[in-house]
Design a protein around this motif. Sequence first.
Motif, PDB file in Angstrom:
ATOM      1  N   TYR A  59       0.814  -1.220   0.000  1.00  0.00           N
ATOM      2  CA  TYR A  59       0.000   0.000   0.000  1.00  0.00           C
ATOM      3  C   TYR A  59       0.849   1.272   0.000  1.00  0.00           C
ATOM      4  O   TYR A  59       0.864   2.013  -0.991  1.00  0.00           O
ATOM      5  N   ILE A  60       1.609   1.510   1.074  1.00  0.00           N
ATOM      6  CA  ILE A  60       2.378   2.749   1.179  1.00  0.00           C
ATOM      7  C   ILE A  60       3.379   2.894   0.034  1.00  0.00           C
ATOM      8  O   ILE A  60       3.497   3.955  -0.592  1.00  0.00           O
ATOM      9  N   SER A  61       4.117   1.819  -0.259  1.00  0.00           N
ATOM     10  CA  SER A  61       5.134   1.912  -1.310  1.00  0.00           C
ATOM     11  C   SER A  61       4.514   2.168  -2.675  1.00  0.00           C
ATOM     12  O   SER A  61       5.108   2.855  -3.521  1.00  0.00           O
ATOM     13  N   VAL A  62       3.322   1.634  -2.903  1.00  0.00           N
ATOM     14  CA  VAL A  62       2.630   1.861  -4.183  1.00  0.00           C
ATOM     15  C   VAL A  62       2.249   3.334  -4.317  1.00  0.00           C
ATOM     16  O   VAL A  62       2.429   3.948  -5.383  1.00  0.00           O
ATOM     17  N   ILE A  63       1.746   3.917  -3.243  1.00  0.00           N
ATOM     18  CA  ILE A  63       1.389   5.340  -3.270  1.00  0.00           C
ATOM     19  C   ILE A  63       2.620   6.192  -3.554  1.00  0.00           C
ATOM     20  O   ILE A  63       2.607   7.077  -4.422  1.00  0.00           O
ATOM     21  N   ASP A  64       3.699   5.899  -2.848  1.00  0.00           N
ATOM     22  CA  ASP A  64       4.906   6.699  -3.005  1.00  0.00           C
ATOM     23  C   ASP A  64       5.510   6.537  -4.399  1.00  0.00           C
ATOM     24  O   ASP A  64       5.868   7.524  -5.057  1.00  0.00           O
ATOM     25  N   PHE A  65       5.632   5.301  -4.870  1.00  0.00           N
ATOM     26  CA  PHE A  65       6.237   5.075  -6.183  1.00  0.00           C
ATOM     27  C   PHE A  65       5.371   5.662  -7.292  1.00  0.00           C
ATOM     28  O   PHE A  65       5.896   6.212  -8.275  1.00  0.00           O
ATOM     29  N   THR A  66       4.071   5.578  -7.136  1.00  0.00           N
ATOM     30  CA  THR A  66       3.175   6.188  -8.122  1.00  0.00           C
ATOM     31  C   THR A  66       3.371   7.703  -8.148  1.00  0.00           C
ATOM     32  O   THR A  66       3.441   8.318  -9.222  1.00  0.00           O
ATOM     33  N   THR A  67       3.460   8.304  -6.972  1.00  0.00           N
ATOM     34  CA  THR A  67       3.706   9.747  -6.893  1.00  0.00           C
ATOM     35  C   THR A  67       5.021  10.130  -7.572  1.00  0.00           C
ATOM     36  O   THR A  67       5.093  11.125  -8.300  1.00  0.00           O
ATOM     37  N   LEU A  68       6.046   9.322  -7.360  1.00  0.00           N
ATOM     38  CA  LEU A  68       7.361   9.596  -7.937  1.00  0.00           C
ATOM     39  C   LEU A  68       7.375   9.469  -9.460  1.00  0.00           C
ATOM     40  O   LEU A  68       8.126  10.169 -10.138  1.00  0.00           O
ATOM     41  N   THR A  69       6.551   8.574  -9.991  1.00  0.00           N
ATOM     42  CA  THR A  69       6.564   8.327 -11.442  1.00  0.00           C
ATOM     43  C   THR A  69       5.466   9.077 -12.200  1.00  0.00           C
ATOM     44  O   THR A  69       5.497   9.126 -13.428  1.00  0.00           O
ATOM     45  N   LEU A  70       4.539   9.676 -11.495  1.00  0.00           N
ATOM     46  CA  LEU A  70       3.449  10.403 -12.155  1.00  0.00           C
ATOM     47  C   LEU A  70       3.944  11.500 -13.105  1.00  0.00           C
ATOM     48  O   LEU A  70       3.411  11.630 -14.228  1.00  0.00           O
ATOM     49  N   PRO A  71       4.931  12.310 -12.718  1.00  0.00           N
ATOM     50  CA  PRO A  71       5.393  13.351 -13.652  1.00  0.00           C
ATOM     51  C   PRO A  71       5.845  12.778 -14.998  1.00  0.00           C
ATOM     52  O   PRO A  71       5.612  13.384 -16.044  1.00  0.00           O
ATOM     53  N   LEU A  72       6.488  11.605 -14.955  1.00  0.00           N
ATOM     54  CA  LEU A  72       6.931  10.954 -16.184  1.00  0.00           C
ATOM     55  C   LEU A  72       5.741  10.454 -16.993  1.00  0.00           C
ATOM     56  O   LEU A  72       5.668  10.648 -18.210  1.00  0.00           O
ATOM     57  N   LEU A  73       4.786   9.829 -16.322  1.00  0.00           N
ATOM     58  CA  LEU A  73       3.610   9.300 -17.006  1.00  0.00           C
ATOM     59  C   LEU A  73       2.782  10.412 -17.649  1.00  0.00           C
ATOM     60  O   LEU A  73       2.260  10.251 -18.756  1.00  0.00           O
ATOM     61  N   LEU A  74       2.668  11.523 -16.950  1.00  0.00           N
ATOM     62  CA  LEU A  74       1.829  12.612 -17.445  1.00  0.00           C
ATOM     63  C   LEU A  74       2.424  13.329 -18.648  1.00  0.00           C
ATOM     64  O   LEU A  74       1.736  14.113 -19.309  1.00  0.00           O
ATOM     65  N   LYS A  75       3.678  13.037 -18.972  1.00  0.00           N
ATOM     66  CA  LYS A  75       4.303  13.609 -20.162  1.00  0.00           C
ATOM     67  C   LYS A  75       3.980  12.808 -21.426  1.00  0.00           C
ATOM     68  O   LYS A  75       4.197  13.280 -22.541  1.00  0.00           O
ATOM     69  N   GLN A  76       3.466  11.591 -21.247  1.00  0.00           N
ATOM     70  CA  GLN A  76       3.242  10.697 -22.378  1.00  0.00           C
ATOM     71  C   GLN A  76       1.899  10.980 -23.058  1.00  0.00           C
ATOM     72  O   GLN A  76       0.966  11.506 -22.442  1.00  0.00           O
ATOM     73  N   GLU A  77       1.819  10.592 -24.320  1.00  0.00           N
ATOM     74  CA  GLU A  77       0.568  10.762 -25.066  1.00  0.00           C
ATOM     75  C   GLU A  77      -0.512   9.802 -24.584  1.00  0.00           C
ATOM     76  O   GLU A  77      -1.698  10.088 -24.660  1.00  0.00           O
ATOM     77  N   GLU A  78      -0.086   8.647 -24.103  1.00  0.00           N
ATOM     78  CA  GLU A  78      -1.011   7.660 -23.549  1.00  0.00           C
ATOM     79  C   GLU A  78      -0.288   6.914 -22.439  1.00  0.00           C
ATOM     80  O   GLU A  78       0.813   6.422 -22.642  1.00  0.00           O
ATOM     81  N   ALA A  79      -0.908   6.836 -21.267  1.00  0.00           N
ATOM     82  CA  ALA A  79      -0.233   6.227 -20.123  1.00  0.00           C
ATOM     83  C   ALA A  79      -1.234   5.467 -19.254  1.00  0.00           C
ATOM     84  O   ALA A  79      -2.445   5.680 -19.331  1.00  0.00           O
ATOM     85  N   ALA A  80      -0.677   4.576 -18.423  1.00  0.00           N
ATOM     86  CA  ALA A  80      -1.538   3.789 -17.539  1.00  0.00           C
ATOM     87  C   ALA A  80      -0.798   3.404 -16.275  1.00  0.00           C
ATOM     88  O   ALA A  80       0.424   3.219 -16.276  1.00  0.00           O
ATOM     89  N   ILE A  81      -1.565   3.286 -15.208  1.00  0.00           N
ATOM     90  CA  ILE A  81      -1.098   2.711 -13.949  1.00  0.00           C
ATOM     91  C   ILE A  81      -1.946   1.469 -13.710  1.00  0.00           C
ATOM     92  O   ILE A  81      -3.183   1.529 -13.789  1.00  0.00           O
ATOM     93  N   VAL A  82      -1.282   0.348 -13.448  1.00  0.00           N
ATOM     94  CA  VAL A  82      -1.992  -0.903 -13.172  1.00  0.00           C
ATOM     95  C   VAL A  82      -1.617  -1.361 -11.774  1.00  0.00           C
ATOM     96  O   VAL A  82      -0.442  -1.637 -11.501  1.00  0.00           O
ATOM     97  N   ASN A  83      -2.587  -1.439 -10.887  1.00  0.00           N
ATOM     98  CA  ASN A  83      -2.347  -1.932  -9.535  1.00  0.00           C
ATOM     99  C   ASN A  83      -2.889  -3.353  -9.412  1.00  0.00           C
ATOM    100  O   ASN A  83      -4.056  -3.619  -9.728  1.00  0.00           O
ATOM    101  N   VAL A  84      -2.027  -4.253  -8.975  1.00  0.00           N
ATOM    102  CA  VAL A  84      -2.426  -5.649  -8.794  1.00  0.00           C
ATOM    103  C   VAL A  84      -2.901  -5.818  -7.354  1.00  0.00           C
ATOM    104  O   VAL A  84      -2.093  -5.800  -6.416  1.00  0.00           O
ATOM    105  N   SER A  85      -4.210  -5.947  -7.184  1.00  0.00           N
ATOM    106  CA  SER A  85      -4.731  -6.150  -5.827  1.00  0.00           C
ATOM    107  C   SER A  85      -5.044  -7.639  -5.647  1.00  0.00           C
ATOM    108  O   SER A  85      -4.176  -8.478  -5.907  1.00  0.00           O
ATOM    109  N   SER A  86      -6.254  -8.004  -5.268  1.00  0.00           N
ATOM    110  CA  SER A  86      -6.526  -9.408  -4.951  1.00  0.00           C
ATOM    111  C   SER A  86      -8.021  -9.627  -4.756  1.00  0.00           C
ATOM    112  O   SER A  86      -8.760  -8.693  -4.412  1.00  0.00           O
ATOM    113  N   ILE A  87      -8.438 -10.857  -4.930  1.00  0.00           N
ATOM    114  CA  ILE A  87      -9.807 -11.238  -4.583  1.00  0.00           C
ATOM    115  C   ILE A  87     -10.056 -10.971  -3.096  1.00  0.00           C
ATOM    116  O   ILE A  87     -11.203 -10.778  -2.669  1.00  0.00           O
ATOM    117  N   ALA A  88      -8.964 -10.909  -2.325  1.00  0.00           N
ATOM    118  CA  ALA A  88      -9.069 -10.707  -0.874  1.00  0.00           C
ATOM    119  C   ALA A  88      -9.620  -9.340  -0.498  1.00  0.00           C
ATOM    120  O   ALA A  88      -9.992  -9.125   0.656  1.00  0.00           O
TER     121      ALA A  88
END
Length: 242
Positions: free
Chosen positions: A113-142
């Motif tokens: 959870y925490i590391s995903v939030i932080d890493f997403t925040t760190l990489t968002l500037p790079l993603l937002l520069k692209q013409e098409e971008a995606a974030i995929v979070n692998v959660s669980s049936i749980a």
Amino acid sequence: MKTTGNTIFISGGSAGIGLAIAKKLSEAGNKIIINGRSEERLQSALKELDNAVAIQGDLSIAADRTRIAGELKANYPNVNIIINNAGAAFMNDLSDIKNNAAEKAYQEINTNYISVIDFTTLTLPLLLKQEEAAIVNVSSIAVFRSNKYLPTYSASKAALHSYTQGLRDTFATNEKLNVYEIYPPLVNTEFSAEIGGVNGIAPSEVADELFAALEKNQFEIPVGDAKKIHALVDAITEQVNN
């Protein structure tokens, strides 16, 4: 979302679900960057992939997250898909006072959870520069129902689920960035061996479902038995919203 010609970062990409996803997307003509804690396992995984490189590091450690995000910016500025797949899970008997349940829960929450939030925040500037971008979070049936074997793991994935929904809502008006969540059931991997993973589905099934969802911009991706539960939850949510 296009399924070829992307540059894709996959955490936990040296084995299990992450490696299966890497194989599927590599075969489709994408540039793959896999991440994991073990350099040896990463190099072994690269032998199974085309057009792929590896960045070693432990995303549960803040300094590694910062370093890896910096490497992506400097060396792979075309990264347009981030797949947050790395995870931690422990059998956690809440009735055993000697079990150190809180420490196990801390590791799961930090990694899932925490590391995903932080890493997403760190990489968002790079993603937002692209013409098409995606974030995929692998959660669980749980995320839909906890149990006595994995109560704190389930809680960490439920937190990830809630964060993913909020992230998707945050960027709902940004047509260049999509936020996906995939819900695997029990999967036959080394990661899940302790909880009977041998009885689970093949990791390739998760990869196939993700690939199909990317093609049709299906942001919620239940897999296997998770489809039944997700359909029920979806129906209830729609009734409440209406």
